[in-house]
Design an enzyme around this catalytic site. Structure first.
Site, PDB file in Angstrom:
ATOM      1  NE  ARG A  26      31.695  -1.695  18.135  1.00 41.68           N
ATOM      2  CZ  ARG A  26      32.054  -1.632  19.425  1.00 41.68           C
ATOM      3  NH1 ARG A  26      33.349  -1.615  19.753  1.00 41.68           N
ATOM      4  NH2 ARG A  26      31.138  -1.549  20.373  1.00 41.68           N
ATOM      5  CB  CYS A  58      61.806 -13.274  27.905  1.00 42.82           C
ATOM      6  SG  CYS A  58      63.512 -12.669  27.975  1.00 42.82           S
ATOM      7  CG  MET A  59      56.248 -16.368  26.036  1.00 41.31           C
ATOM      8  SD  MET A  59      56.097 -17.843  25.008  1.00 41.31           S
ATOM      9  CE  MET A  59      56.245 -17.127  23.370  1.00 41.31           C
ATOM     10  CG  ASP A  60      57.770 -18.183  29.337  1.00 43.88           C
ATOM     11  OD1 ASP A  60      56.537 -18.132  29.172  1.00 43.88           O
ATOM     12  OD2 ASP A  60      58.535 -18.788  28.565  1.00 43.88           O
ATOM     13  CG  HIS A  89      28.810   1.347  22.262  1.00 38.13           C
ATOM     14  ND1 HIS A  89      28.713   1.055  23.604  1.00 38.13           N
ATOM     15  CD2 HIS A  89      30.131   1.544  22.027  1.00 38.13           C
ATOM     16  CE1 HIS A  89      29.915   1.049  24.151  1.00 38.13           C
ATOM     17  NE2 HIS A  89      30.798   1.348  23.208  1.00 38.13           N
ATOM     18  NE  ARG A 123      25.867  -0.912  26.625  1.00 36.16           N
ATOM     19  CZ  ARG A 123      25.288  -0.182  25.675  1.00 36.16           C
ATOM     20  NH1 ARG A 123      23.970  -0.200  25.526  1.00 36.16           N
ATOM     21  NH2 ARG A 123      26.012   0.561  24.872  1.00 36.16           N
ATOM     22  CE1 TYR A 150      66.148 -15.061  23.279  1.00 38.35           C
ATOM     23  CE2 TYR A 150      64.293 -14.146  24.484  1.00 38.35           C
ATOM     24  CZ  TYR A 150      64.997 -15.228  24.023  1.00 38.35           C
ATOM     25  OH  TYR A 150      64.546 -16.498  24.301  1.00 38.35           O
ATOM     26  CE  LYS A 168      33.395  -5.244  26.344  1.00 36.42           C
ATOM     27  NZ  LYS A 168      33.131  -4.525  25.084  1.00 36.42           N
TER      28      LYS A 168
END
Length: 368
Positions: free
Chosen positions: A135, A309-311, A164, A220, A262, A37
């Site tokens: 859960r 930064c983002m990139d 679980h 698992r 920034y 997953k």
């Protein structure tokens, strides 16, 4: 094939070795269901699934039907088990793409039975018992009635019984033992009523390390398969299979008192060289690591400075003789230096799962 300088390398030999070590740790009657997953915890769901199948694994664990669809469209024909309660929108895909699913409520039993019957299909389901994590799952006292509903519902087959653990990675195993006792009571109650699921399973990575003889017919493993033990200083034979690298994109000289990125959170205390690296929080390098993280260039640690930064992010390399295109390592080995996902997790006071799953889909995975 086009790729970025920012990329993930997946060590297939290490993955195969980890799978073998986990298999050897289990009893003969327990098989592995590889948890793939969340893009195989950030490692690449298709690639890791194929390797797992080549190593004899017959079950793959997923969280959403869309992951199962992705696997089926890639030609993966192993048994797939959806380990979160299916949403109504997922039921058609579960039937169409032959996905097994956990069952946690009466309404899902009825809807899934109706749809399976309409399509003349049989869906394998695993009854999930809430033994204390609170859960997902049915309450223990509801287990027999729910199992009886499943086995009398057209189009459904009770393939498994599962739960679980909430604290399998804790030094105090008392609550895990309490959960296991409740689960065993539920299993015995089903058997007393003539209901015998084909499989029963309780064990994530931590449980299979702690109690390999008691986790049932399926184990698992998740992050342990990818090289990180959930229990400190245990099962050290497994090795991380993921490395995260980039490269120096540009270099600029700044003077004492000048700032970077920034918010001007970094002010140079002396003249220095700043290397810009094309990786940022859009790739999974958390902004919260700003001012705390180091990367490795030519075997030496250098600080990431200013806000990520983002990139892109920026690195203070001082007066080092580093050129554009030089490899930069955030996770993995570079020269004699090494940094792990656990190291990044420690900085953020989190778990390595969060670090690896955060690596975004725009970062290419390269299998070696």
């Amino acid at each position: 094939m086009y790729t970025r300088s920012t990329h993930v390398i997946i060590d297939s030999r290490a993955l195969r070795s980890n799978i073998k070590l986990l298999k050897d740790h289990l009893s003969a009657h327990t098989e592995i269901m590889a948890m793939v997953k969340a893009n195989a915890y950030g490692h690449g769901i298709i690639e890791c699934s194929r390797i797992a199948i080549e190593e004899g694994i017959k079950y793959l664990g997923i969280a959403f039907a869309s992951e199962g669809v992705q696997l089926r469209k890639a030609g993966i024909d192993a048994s797939l088990l959806l380990m979160t309660p299916p949403e109504p929108e997922e039921l058609d895909a579960i039937i169409q793409f032959d996905i097994e699913t956990i069952i946690c409520d009466v309404d899902t039993v009825k809807k899934l039975s109706e749809k399976a019957n309409e399509h003349h299909k049989t869906v394998n389901v695993h009854l999930f018992i809430d033994t204390g994590m609170h859960r997902d799952g049915v309450y223990p006292e509801e287990a027999v009635a729910m199992a009886q509903l499943i086995i009398t519902s057209p189009g459904l087959h009770l393939k498994g019984l599962c739960t679980h653990f909430a604290t399998a990675d804790s030094e105090d195993t008392s609550f895990m033992e309490e959960q296991l006792h409740i689960f065993e009571q539920c299993l015995n109650a089903l058997l007393d009523h003539g209901i015998k699921p084909d499989l029963f399973h309780v064990g994530n990575s931590a449980a299979m390390i702690r109690i390999p003889e008691q986790i049932g017919s399926l184990a698992r493993p998740g992050l342990s398969m990818y090289g990180y033990s959930p229990i400190p200083n245990s099962f050290n034979e497994i090795k991380p299979i993921l490395q995260l690298h980039s490269a120096v994109m540009s270099l600029r000289r700044i003077k004492k008192g000048e700032s970077v990125s920034y918010g001007r959170s970094f002010i140079a205390e002396k003249d220095t060289t700043i290397a810009t690296i094309p990786i940022g929080y859009g790739d999974g390098l958390y902004r919260g690591l700003s001012g705390k993280l180091h990367c490795i260039i030519e075997g030496t640690f250098y600080p990431v400075v200013g806000n990520i930064c983002m990139d892109e992010c920026m690195v203070d390399i001082g007066d080092a003789d580093i050129v554009i295109g030089t490899r930069v390592t955030f996770i993995g080995k570079n020269g004699e230096a090494h940094q792990s996902a656990e190291d990044l997790a420690t900085i953020l006071q989190t778990i390595p799962y969060e670090i690896t799953t955060a690596i975004s889909a725009r970062v290419p995975r390269i299998i070696v």
